[in-house]
Write a protein that holds these residues in place. Structure first.
Motif, PDB file in Angstrom:
ATOM      1  N   ASP A  28     -46.143 -74.362  -3.356  1.00 26.09           N
ATOM      2  CA  ASP A  28     -47.396 -75.174  -2.789  1.00 26.09           C
ATOM      3  C   ASP A  28     -48.384 -74.648  -3.772  1.00 26.09           C
ATOM      4  O   ASP A  28     -49.365 -75.828  -3.708  1.00 26.09           O
ATOM      5  CB  ASP A  28     -47.076 -75.073  -1.644  1.00 26.09           C
ATOM      6  CG  ASP A  28     -45.688 -75.203  -0.801  1.00 26.09           C
ATOM      7  OD1 ASP A  28     -44.942 -76.330  -1.325  1.00 26.09           O
ATOM      8  OD2 ASP A  28     -45.105 -74.567  -0.492  1.00 26.09           O
ATOM      9  N   LYS A  29     -48.743 -73.726  -4.245  1.00 21.44           N
ATOM     10  CA  LYS A  29     -50.099 -73.344  -4.357  1.00 21.44           C
ATOM     11  C   LYS A  29     -50.164 -73.714  -6.025  1.00 21.44           C
ATOM     12  O   LYS A  29     -51.730 -73.561  -6.436  1.00 21.44           O
ATOM     13  CB  LYS A  29     -50.483 -72.222  -3.571  1.00 21.44           C
ATOM     14  CG  LYS A  29     -50.653 -71.910  -2.933  1.00 21.44           C
ATOM     15  CD  LYS A  29     -51.105 -70.066  -2.386  1.00 21.44           C
ATOM     16  CE  LYS A  29     -51.139 -69.887  -1.123  1.00 21.44           C
ATOM     17  NZ  LYS A  29     -51.342 -68.659  -0.682  1.00 21.44           N
ATOM     18  N   LYS A  30     -49.401 -73.492  -6.838  1.00 19.75           N
ATOM     19  CA  LYS A  30     -49.414 -73.289  -8.104  1.00 19.75           C
ATOM     20  C   LYS A  30     -48.362 -74.952  -8.599  1.00 19.75           C
ATOM     21  O   LYS A  30     -47.746 -74.704  -9.796  1.00 19.75           O
ATOM     22  CB  LYS A  30     -48.276 -72.354  -8.870  1.00 19.75           C
ATOM     23  CG  LYS A  30     -48.917 -71.116  -8.619  1.00 19.75           C
ATOM     24  CD  LYS A  30     -48.384 -69.840  -9.123  1.00 19.75           C
ATOM     25  CE  LYS A  30     -49.114 -68.829  -8.889  1.00 19.75           C
ATOM     26  NZ  LYS A  30     -47.963 -67.303  -9.243  1.00 19.75           N
ATOM     27  N   ASN A  31     -48.342 -76.018  -8.135  1.00 21.00           N
ATOM     28  CA  ASN A  31     -48.017 -77.210  -8.304  1.00 21.00           C
ATOM     29  C   ASN A  31     -48.253 -77.744  -9.384  1.00 21.00           C
ATOM     30  O   ASN A  31     -48.455 -78.123 -10.605  1.00 21.00           O
ATOM     31  CB  ASN A  31     -47.601 -78.239  -7.696  1.00 21.00           C
ATOM     32  CG  ASN A  31     -48.769 -78.115  -6.456  1.00 21.00           C
ATOM     33  OD1 ASN A  31     -49.644 -77.954  -6.428  1.00 21.00           O
ATOM     34  ND2 ASN A  31     -48.265 -78.942  -5.495  1.00 21.00           N
ATOM     35  N   ILE A  32     -50.083 -77.979  -9.387  1.00 21.30           N
ATOM     36  CA  ILE A  32     -50.636 -78.389 -10.720  1.00 21.30           C
ATOM     37  C   ILE A  32     -50.976 -77.387 -11.638  1.00 21.30           C
ATOM     38  O   ILE A  32     -51.120 -78.131 -12.559  1.00 21.30           O
ATOM     39  CB  ILE A  32     -52.242 -78.390  -9.535  1.00 21.30           C
ATOM     40  CG1 ILE A  32     -52.329 -79.596  -8.879  1.00 21.30           C
ATOM     41  CG2 ILE A  32     -53.037 -78.912 -10.917  1.00 21.30           C
ATOM     42  CD1 ILE A  32     -53.747 -79.101  -7.583  1.00 21.30           C
ATOM     43  N   VAL A  33     -51.333 -76.387 -11.551  1.00 20.39           N
ATOM     44  CA  VAL A  33     -51.059 -75.438 -12.435  1.00 20.39           C
ATOM     45  C   VAL A  33     -49.105 -76.073 -13.485  1.00 20.39           C
ATOM     46  O   VAL A  33     -49.909 -75.933 -15.136  1.00 20.39           O
ATOM     47  CB  VAL A  33     -50.164 -73.970 -12.687  1.00 20.39           C
ATOM     48  CG1 VAL A  33     -50.613 -73.239 -13.816  1.00 20.39           C
ATOM     49  CG2 VAL A  33     -52.284 -73.960 -11.870  1.00 20.39           C
ATOM     50  N   ARG A  36     -41.061 -67.337 -20.920  1.00 23.59           N
ATOM     51  CA  ARG A  36     -41.313 -69.118 -20.136  1.00 23.59           C
ATOM     52  C   ARG A  36     -39.956 -68.639 -18.736  1.00 23.59           C
ATOM     53  O   ARG A  36     -40.106 -69.294 -17.669  1.00 23.59           O
ATOM     54  CB  ARG A  36     -40.157 -69.904 -21.022  1.00 23.59           C
ATOM     55  CG  ARG A  36     -41.479 -70.523 -22.103  1.00 23.59           C
ATOM     56  CD  ARG A  36     -41.110 -71.187 -22.973  1.00 23.59           C
ATOM     57  NE  ARG A  36     -39.918 -70.799 -23.828  1.00 23.59           N
ATOM     58  CZ  ARG A  36     -40.213 -70.932 -24.784  1.00 23.59           C
ATOM     59  NH1 ARG A  36     -41.545 -70.881 -25.278  1.00 23.59           N
ATOM     60  NH2 ARG A  36     -38.594 -70.613 -25.947  1.00 23.59           N
ATOM     61  N   ARG A  37     -39.280 -67.381 -19.106  1.00 24.22           N
ATOM     62  CA  ARG A  37     -37.516 -67.811 -18.447  1.00 24.22           C
ATOM     63  C   ARG A  37     -38.791 -66.755 -16.576  1.00 24.22           C
ATOM     64  O   ARG A  37     -38.818 -67.370 -15.707  1.00 24.22           O
ATOM     65  CB  ARG A  37     -36.749 -66.711 -17.934  1.00 24.22           C
ATOM     66  CG  ARG A  37     -35.741 -67.900 -18.867  1.00 24.22           C
ATOM     67  CD  ARG A  37     -34.493 -66.956 -18.696  1.00 24.22           C
ATOM     68  NE  ARG A  37     -35.004 -65.319 -19.908  1.00 24.22           N
ATOM     69  CZ  ARG A  37     -34.347 -65.283 -21.028  1.00 24.22           C
ATOM     70  NH1 ARG A  37     -34.665 -66.196 -21.634  1.00 24.22           N
ATOM     71  NH2 ARG A  37     -34.797 -63.758 -21.397  1.00 24.22           N
ATOM     72  N   LEU A  38     -39.816 -66.024 -16.950  1.00 16.93           N
ATOM     73  CA  LEU A  38     -40.558 -65.433 -16.156  1.00 16.93           C
ATOM     74  C   LEU A  38     -42.113 -66.455 -15.458  1.00 16.93           C
ATOM     75  O   LEU A  38     -41.456 -66.684 -14.267  1.00 16.93           O
ATOM     76  CB  LEU A  38     -41.260 -64.546 -16.821  1.00 16.93           C
ATOM     77  CG  LEU A  38     -40.906 -62.949 -17.267  1.00 16.93           C
ATOM     78  CD1 LEU A  38     -41.475 -61.735 -17.727  1.00 16.93           C
ATOM     79  CD2 LEU A  38     -39.453 -62.369 -15.922  1.00 16.93           C
ATOM     80  N   TRP A  39     -41.623 -67.735 -15.922  1.00 22.66           N
ATOM     81  CA  TRP A  39     -43.284 -68.968 -15.728  1.00 22.66           C
ATOM     82  C   TRP A  39     -42.397 -69.926 -14.834  1.00 22.66           C
ATOM     83  O   TRP A  39     -43.189 -69.427 -14.104  1.00 22.66           O
ATOM     84  CB  TRP A  39     -43.343 -69.732 -16.903  1.00 22.66           C
ATOM     85  CG  TRP A  39     -45.018 -70.382 -16.534  1.00 22.66           C
ATOM     86  CD1 TRP A  39     -45.824 -70.391 -16.395  1.00 22.66           C
ATOM     87  CD2 TRP A  39     -44.316 -71.247 -16.237  1.00 22.66           C
ATOM     88  NE1 TRP A  39     -46.753 -72.139 -16.235  1.00 22.66           N
ATOM     89  CE2 TRP A  39     -45.767 -72.430 -16.236  1.00 22.66           C
ATOM     90  CE3 TRP A  39     -43.083 -72.303 -17.050  1.00 22.66           C
ATOM     91  CZ2 TRP A  39     -45.644 -74.145 -15.707  1.00 22.66           C
ATOM     92  CZ3 TRP A  39     -42.781 -74.055 -16.699  1.00 22.66           C
ATOM     93  CH2 TRP A  39     -44.451 -74.286 -16.500  1.00 22.66           C
ATOM     94  N   VAL A  40     -41.190 -69.711 -15.089  1.00 16.93           N
ATOM     95  CA  VAL A  40     -41.105 -70.446 -14.238  1.00 16.93           C
ATOM     96  C   VAL A  40     -40.288 -70.068 -12.574  1.00 16.93           C
ATOM     97  O   VAL A  40     -40.413 -70.895 -11.704  1.00 16.93           O
ATOM     98  CB  VAL A  40     -39.089 -71.496 -14.924  1.00 16.93           C
ATOM     99  CG1 VAL A  40     -37.766 -71.462 -14.368  1.00 16.93           C
ATOM    100  CG2 VAL A  40     -39.623 -72.355 -16.084  1.00 16.93           C
TER     101      VAL A  40
END
Length: 231
Positions: free
Chosen positions: A59-64, A47-51
């Motif tokens: 800008d590209k991953k906001n929806i994800v 989860r830390r790596l994901w954040v």
């Protein structure tokens, strides 16, 4: 109040509760000392790596990011709703039939007086209520994270990846506590029919928890060798 009517409840129910609490204390100790031996330690690291990955290219991953957090919110909402439904069902049972009218064999099913029946429902209602409270707090943290993770990153910004990871970990911890309270209360529902059934179901629940929480295989030692123990 005679001992022969309550001895099974006095013996088996504390054993069931102590078994569940002792297991989770041991799980917490293992997560602190050997985090990658447990699923919680590895998930926390991921989860830390994901954040970091989300805010690095938000800008590209906001929806994800938003969709992932929405799924967590939906899961917590489902569990919170289930807790309230179970509490409402128990309340309806208490208001309609407070005492068991047909006697049951005390040597097999334990005590069934009005005091014991009231105590059973009070403990179950308390556990489900605390589970609901944990899930609602978890939803609050997730909603907060849902907004902050999309904020523009700046050199002087106080909304750092460490701060976002801390919020996510708090929400996940509350979600986990709420889930464990819910599952433990479900096993204790069998206490209505007898303390022995509650004890056996709690024992089975601990076995299930162990298989879900701990990892097996020689890969644990390899992981501990090259990943710092910082969970």
């Amino acid at each position: 109040m005679e001992w022969r009517n309550y001895y099974m409840d006095v013996m088996f129910l504390p054993l069931a509760l102590v078994m569940i609490v002792a297991y989770h204390l041991w799980l917490w100790h293992k997560t602190q000392t050997r985090p990658f031996f447990t699923t919680f330690g590895r998930d926390a690291h991921g989860r830390r790596l994901w954040v970091i990955a989300m805010i690095k290219d938000i800008d590209k991953k906001n929806i994800v990011a938003v969709q992932s957090l929405r799924n967590l919110i939906m899961g917590s909402t489902l569990m919170a709703t289930s807790c309230i439904l179970v509490c409402a069902g128990l309340g309806a049972v208490i208001s309609s039939t407070y005492s068991i009218k047909k006697p049951i064999n005390d040597t097999v099913f334990g005590a069934h007086g009005e005091l014991m029946v009231g105590l059973k429902y009070a403990i179950l209602l308390a556990m489900f209520s605390f589970s609901f409270l944990c899930h609602t707090f978890s939803i609050g943290f997730l909603n907060q994270l849902n907004i902050l993770i999309c904020t523009p990153q700046h050199v002087k910004s106080i909304v750092t990846s460490e701060y976002l990871s801390e919020i996510l970990e708090k929400s996940i911890l509350l979600n986990m506590v709420g889930n464990r309270l819910f599952y433990s209360a479900l096993s204790l529902l069998l206490w209505i029919f007898g303390p022995l059934l509650a004890f056996l179901s709690s024992m089975a629940l601990v076995i299930i928890f162990y298989n879900l929480d701990f990892l097996t295989g020689d890969c644990n030692n390899d992981v501990d060798n090259f990943i710092p123990n910082d969970v």
